[in-house]
Scaffold this motif. Structure first.
Motif, PDB file in Angstrom:
ATOM      1  N   UNK A 151       0.824  -1.202   0.000  1.00 52.92           N
ATOM      2  CA  UNK A 151       0.000   0.000   0.000  1.00 52.92           C
ATOM      3  C   UNK A 151       0.856   1.250   0.000  1.00 52.92           C
ATOM      4  N   UNK A 152       1.944   1.210   0.770  1.00 51.40           N
ATOM      5  CA  UNK A 152       2.829   2.367   0.867  1.00 51.40           C
ATOM      6  C   UNK A 152       3.476   2.659  -0.478  1.00 51.40           C
ATOM      7  N   UNK A 153       3.925   1.583  -1.157  1.00 51.00           N
ATOM      8  CA  UNK A 153       4.580   1.769  -2.459  1.00 51.00           C
ATOM      9  C   UNK A 153       3.606   2.411  -3.440  1.00 51.00           C
ATOM     10  N   UNK A 154       2.373   1.868  -3.479  1.00 45.95           N
ATOM     11  CA  UNK A 154       1.374   2.442  -4.389  1.00 45.95           C
ATOM     12  C   UNK A 154       1.094   3.895  -4.009  1.00 45.95           C
ATOM     13  N   UNK A 155       1.028   4.160  -2.697  1.00 37.86           N
ATOM     14  CA  UNK A 155       0.727   5.511  -2.254  1.00 37.86           C
ATOM     15  C   UNK A 155       1.829   6.494  -2.614  1.00 37.86           C
ATOM     16  N   UNK A 156       3.087   6.089  -2.405  1.00 35.68           N
ATOM     17  CA  UNK A 156       4.194   6.983  -2.737  1.00 35.68           C
ATOM     18  C   UNK A 156       4.240   7.218  -4.237  1.00 35.68           C
ATOM     19  N   UNK A 157       3.999   6.145  -4.990  1.00 36.08           N
ATOM     20  CA  UNK A 157       3.946   6.271  -6.444  1.00 36.08           C
ATOM     21  C   UNK A 157       2.876   7.283  -6.846  1.00 36.08           C
ATOM     22  N   UNK A 158       1.677   7.141  -6.245  1.00 40.78           N
ATOM     23  CA  UNK A 158       0.586   8.065  -6.554  1.00 40.78           C
ATOM     24  C   UNK A 158       0.933   9.486  -6.158  1.00 40.78           C
ATOM     25  N   UNK A 159       1.558   9.639  -4.967  1.00 42.23           N
ATOM     26  CA  UNK A 159       1.914  10.977  -4.514  1.00 42.23           C
ATOM     27  C   UNK A 159       2.935  11.636  -5.429  1.00 42.23           C
TER      28      UNK A 159
END
Lengths: 365, 291
Positions: free
Chosen positions: A103-111
């Motif tokens: 989830x963190x990886x996807x979130x950082x990618x999105x950010x």
């Protein structure tokens, strides 16, 4: 109609307006937890699917419904979540570590995407996310060592403290896992909305200029909202990967992005409940069509399976109908119905009439 | 020589992207909305022309079938505006985005139900004939695509820059209420523009079909054309053509020197770069408001 007397600020921003509502939520959670004892294998799997879609819908709802950022490419974050989860678990990490990490990886990618993209407004952001989606889809094929390329990737089965949560081996356990994740996310989401950050999201959605005037850092808020949105969608993607078992890039097609958009629009933009209603609709309608198809074939002798793409047509027509006649979605319709019942017989037809509005250009700043 | 050959094919491809992008830009110019069904309208236009012109369907002569198909698609575009789009008049932009995406699926279903999903080839008087210019082989279809695109772009540009209706459409896009007040029949103008974009989409479809087979899924080309419109600057007709040509040229050249996936990505990477560096496109239409 219940009159609520609020005596303190804490009471005013309480998650539930009154005790009865809290009891109802607990009851709903209890019933959901007991489902595996009632439902058969097939319908339980469908329930898991609905939960995962609701989670992904909540992810998109943060961006579209609460911050006003339309994304046409959220399937990309589903893909990032699913592949990150599979890769981390294959690298030997336990589920409890790899799941939040995915989830963190996807979130950082999105950010990271949102930081430059958040400066764009309206239609341009939608376009940029579409571009990101296509790029991610091709990257998945290019990065074969991690993603398995065209061949696909296998999601390993989950074990926590020696208990198996495999989707096929122990479906009930997997269902409870998904339920826990969804319940925790919903609780966090509802709490977020009553925090300053959540209020800033709403302010940015409703008027960028006034939000800025009130001291909200618009770019940061937008990037944060988009990152959170991508993160939650990534979590849904990770669960989806486990649910499907063996997936390749075709699982995360442009149609998934459109379906996600359908979930939030039909469910009701700007409400958590909407994400759930939309998810129920989008996973339920294909089942209904399948049952209808079988009945028609057996009863009347009409073979609908000869017409390909009927599901998509029906979804499209539902979507068109909702956008034209009920832009507030299923949840908005429910709110109107509830007001009508509560006020009976005093409700008036004009109470919910939409204001006339006119479009102004975005090309003049 | 090989590069030149690639460039000619790319130019013809780029012209078709440009034509579809023109459809996007027209509707954007007139109502500040984006019609994501433009690619599917192109597909539908191509199929209507095919149904009218091919020997195993109605079998009309090509010169008759194409204008007739344009007329039919004008009515489709006009009707879509009258029946569906008008109802969400004044709602936020993304409502139209979602609505037109859904409409695209409906178009695709209709085409699939009528013509099936196997690729079909359109019969054209110039199909399969080539011109050999000292080693570079140019198909007549490519030449015609380039010529028609240039003519149409100039004509549409003149329409928006000089005619009363074109100016009225631009006024309506900048401020609907103000346009109403000064007497622009905003709704009628919108219908007309949607009809016109249907006709332009048909031309693009016919040009596409004369260069290869068509099936109901070619509408997805619309996304690429959309990238072209953004690269050129949404709201600028010459920009749409320029964007289309850039995408058309970059794609085969990237495919020649890099893996196929990079070629697939290249229009979108280009678009992201343009969006980040010049958010309003190469030929910018965004102006600061003077107070």
């Amino acid at each position: 109609m219940r009159v609520i007397f609020k005596t303190s600020y804490d009471r005013d921003i309480d998650l539930h307006e009154h005790g009865w509502e809290r009891a109802r939520m607990a009851l709903l959670l209890g019933v959901m937890a007991l489902l595996p004892f009632v439902l058969g294998e097939y319908y339980l799997a469908e329930a898991v699917n609905t939960l995962i879609w609701a989670l992904a819908g909540m992810g998109l709802m943060i961006a579209v419904g609460h911050t006003g950022q339309v994304s046409l490419g959220h399937a990309a974050f589903l893909a990032v979540g699913a592949y990150a989860e599979a890769a981390l678990m294959n690298a030997g990490l336990p589920f409890l570590v790899s799941f939040p990490l995915a989830g963190l990886i996807a979130g950082v990618f999105g950010g990271l995407i949102a930081l430059p993209a958040a400066r764009m407004s309206g239609i341009y952001l939608a376009i940029a996310t579409l571009a990101v989606f296509v790029i991610v889809e091709e990257l998945v094929i290019l990065l074969e060592p991690i993603t398995g390329g065209v061949g696909g990737q296998m999601a390993p089965s989950i074990t926590i403290l020696g208990i198996g949560f495999d989707r096929y081996g122990a479906l009930a356990n997997f269902y409870w896992l998904c339920l826990a994740v969804v319940a925790l996310t919903t609780w966090g989401y509802a709490n977020l909305l009553r925090s300053p950050t959540g209020r800033a999201f709403l302010a940015v959605r409703d008027s960028e200029v006034s939000a800025r005037a009130l001291g909200v850092n618009v770019t940061r808020t937008r990037a944060l909202a988009f990152g959170l949105s991508a993160g939650v969608t990534g979590l849904a993607g990770a669960l989806m990967g486990h649910y499907i078992g063996y997936f390749n890039y075709e699982l995360f097609s442009i149609f998934i992005s459109i379906n996600l958009l359908l979930v939030v629009t039909i469910g009701g933009l700007g409400s958590i409940q909407g994400a759930f209603l939309g998810a129920i609709l989008i996973t339920g309608v294909p089942q209904l069509i399948a049952i209808l198809r079988d009945n028609l074939k057996a009863g009347v002798g009409i073979d609908l399976s000869a017409v390909p793409g009927l599901d998509t047509l029906i979804f499209s027509l539902i979507l068109i109908g909702f956008i034209i006649y009920e832009p507030t979605g299923l949840y908005g319709r429910w709110l109107k119905l509830r007001a009508w019942i509560e006020l009976f017989p005093l409700a008036r037809r004009d109470m919910f009439r939409r204001q006339k509005s006119y479009l102004k250009t975005e090309r003049m700043r | 020589m090989e590069l030149l050959q690639l460039a000619v094919g790319g130019l013809a491809n780029g012209c078709i992207y440009g034509l579809v992008a023109l459809g996007f830009v027209m509707i954007y110019k007139a109502s500040e909305g984006v019609n994501f069904a433009q690619g599917d309208m192109m597909m539908l236009g191509a199929f209507v022309a095919l149904g009218l012109g091919n020997g195993d369907h109605l079998g009309l002569p090509f010169v008759l079938a194409v204008p007739l198909a344009m007329a039919v698609m004008f009515c489709v575009g006009w009707g879509v505006e009258r029946v569906v789009v008008r109802r969400i008049f004044g709602q936020p932009q993304f409502a139209l985005v979602i609505l037109t995406i859904a409409m695209g699926f409906v178009f695709r279903f209709v085409a699939g139900a009528v013509f099936g999903y196997t690729p079909l080839v359109m019969e054209t008087p110039y199909g399969g004939q080539n011109l050999n210019l000292g080693g570079v082989v140019i198909g007549y279809a490519d030449l015609i695509a380039i010529a028609v695109t240039i003519v149409l772009t100039v004509a549409l540009w003149a329409f928006f820059a000089f005619t009363r209706i074109g100016l009225a459409a631009q006024a309506a896009s900048q401020n609907q209420l103000a346009a109403y007040i000064v007497g622009v029949p905003v709704m009628r103008v919108n219908s007309l523009i949607w009809g016109l974009s249907g006709a332009v989409a048909t031309v693009a479809g016919v040009l596409y079909a004369s260069r290869g087979a068509i099936d109901p899924n070619i509408g997805l080309l619309g996304i690429k054309a959309f990238a072209a419109a953004v690269i050129g600057g949404l709201g600028s007709l010459p920009g749409a053509l320029l964007g289309g040509l850039i995408v058309g040229l970059v794609e085969p050249i990237a495919g020649r020197y890099a893996p196929g996936e990079v070629a697939q990505m290249s229009p979108y990477i280009l678009m992201l770069v343009v969006l980040l560096t010049r958010p309003s496109g190469l030929i910018s239409q965004v102006q600061m408001k003077k107070v």
